[in-house]
Design a protein around this motif. Sequence first.
Motif, short mmCIF file in Angstrom:
data_model
loop_
_atom_site.label_atom_id
_atom_site.label_comp_id
_atom_site.label_asym_id
_atom_site.label_seq_id
_atom_site.Cartn_x
_atom_site.Cartn_y
_atom_site.Cartn_z
N LEU A 43 0.88 -1.17 0.00
CA LEU A 43 0.00 0.00 0.00
C LEU A 43 0.91 1.21 0.00
O LEU A 43 1.70 1.41 0.94
N THR A 44 0.85 2.02 -1.04
CA THR A 44 1.77 3.14 -1.20
C THR A 44 1.01 4.46 -1.28
O THR A 44 0.01 4.56 -2.00
N GLY A 45 1.49 5.44 -0.54
CA GLY A 45 0.97 6.80 -0.68
C GLY A 45 -0.35 7.08 0.02
O GLY A 45 -1.08 7.98 -0.40
N LEU A 46 -0.63 6.36 1.10
CA LEU A 46 -1.85 6.62 1.87
C LEU A 46 -1.69 7.98 2.55
O LEU A 46 -0.86 8.14 3.45
N ARG A 47 -2.46 8.96 2.12
CA ARG A 47 -2.33 10.34 2.63
C ARG A 47 -3.45 10.61 3.62
O ARG A 47 -4.62 10.49 3.29
N VAL A 48 -3.04 11.00 4.84
CA VAL A 48 -4.01 11.23 5.92
C VAL A 48 -3.59 12.46 6.70
O VAL A 48 -2.40 12.65 6.99
N ARG A 49 -4.55 13.28 7.08
CA ARG A 49 -4.28 14.46 7.92
C ARG A 49 -4.11 14.01 9.36
O ARG A 49 -4.92 13.24 9.88
N GLY A 50 -3.05 14.48 10.00
CA GLY A 50 -2.79 14.16 11.39
C GLY A 50 -2.26 15.36 12.13
O GLY A 50 -1.93 16.38 11.53
N ARG A 51 -2.16 15.24 13.44
CA ARG A 51 -1.71 16.35 14.29
C ARG A 51 -0.48 15.96 15.10
O ARG A 51 -0.37 16.26 16.27
N HIS A 52 0.46 15.30 14.44
CA HIS A 52 1.66 14.81 15.11
C HIS A 52 2.79 15.82 14.99
O HIS A 52 2.91 16.51 13.99
N ASP A 105 3.63 23.00 19.09
CA ASP A 105 2.20 23.25 19.29
C ASP A 105 1.48 23.56 17.99
O ASP A 105 0.36 23.12 17.77
N PHE A 106 2.13 24.33 17.11
CA PHE A 106 1.47 24.70 15.85
C PHE A 106 1.24 23.48 14.96
O PHE A 106 0.28 23.46 14.18
N GLU A 107 2.08 22.45 15.07
CA GLU A 107 1.86 21.23 14.29
C GLU A 107 0.61 20.52 14.78
O GLU A 107 -0.16 19.97 13.99
N ARG A 108 0.42 20.53 16.06
CA ARG A 108 -0.75 19.87 16.65
C ARG A 108 -2.02 20.67 16.36
O ARG A 108 -3.07 20.10 16.12
N ALA A 109 -1.91 21.99 16.41
CA ALA A 109 -3.09 22.84 16.21
C ALA A 109 -3.55 22.81 14.76
O ALA A 109 -4.73 22.60 14.48
N ALA A 110 -2.63 23.01 13.84
CA ALA A 110 -2.99 23.11 12.42
C ALA A 110 -3.10 21.75 11.74
O ALA A 110 -3.86 21.57 10.80
N GLY A 111 -2.31 20.78 12.20
CA GLY A 111 -2.27 19.49 11.53
C GLY A 111 -1.54 19.60 10.20
O GLY A 111 -1.23 20.69 9.73
N GLN A 112 -1.27 18.44 9.63
CA GLN A 112 -0.59 18.38 8.33
C GLN A 112 -0.79 16.99 7.74
O GLN A 112 -1.24 16.08 8.43
N ASP A 113 -0.47 16.86 6.48
CA ASP A 113 -0.60 15.57 5.82
C ASP A 113 0.59 14.68 6.14
O ASP A 113 1.73 15.14 6.18
N PHE A 114 0.28 13.42 6.37
CA PHE A 114 1.28 12.37 6.51
C PHE A 114 1.00 11.35 5.43
O PHE A 114 -0.15 11.13 5.07
N VAL A 115 2.06 10.74 4.91
CA VAL A 115 1.91 9.75 3.85
C VAL A 115 2.52 8.44 4.35
O VAL A 115 3.64 8.43 4.87
N ILE A 130 -5.31 5.47 12.70
CA ILE A 130 -4.17 5.70 13.60
C ILE A 130 -3.53 7.06 13.31
O ILE A 130 -3.25 7.84 14.21
N VAL A 131 -3.32 7.35 12.02
CA VAL A 131 -2.70 8.63 11.66
C VAL A 131 -3.59 9.80 12.08
O VAL A 131 -3.12 10.81 12.61
#
Length: 123
Positions: free
Chosen positions: A9-18, A22-32, A66-67
Amino acid sequence: MTAGDRITLTGLRVRGRHGVYDFERAAGQDFVVDAVLELDLAVPARTDEVTDTVHYGELADRLAGIVAGEPVNLIETLAERLARACLADHRVRRVELTVHKPQAPIAHGFTDVSVTLVREREA
């Protein structure tokens, strides 16, 4: 066991808050996520039954949950959680799991940051 059998499984794109900031957790970002599962595919190849293999749609749902779920500081921790979820299926004997963080807070131009780990089922 048939050597070399795998589901990828390649390239599963999901928004997460990891992240550690603090700004990474607040805004979130894509993880692949990329996952390569090693398992014996002889039975499903013979039976042609989805119940005899790892259903990649259900796998994607589990990994995406999970993501998108509980935040962690490090993508290393996230990768470990994802790998454990893959190995929860008794048919999977080994997984190579990569988490990409293409929007990581780096002050320089870059294409990608990723962590890859390999986990095997314990005997």
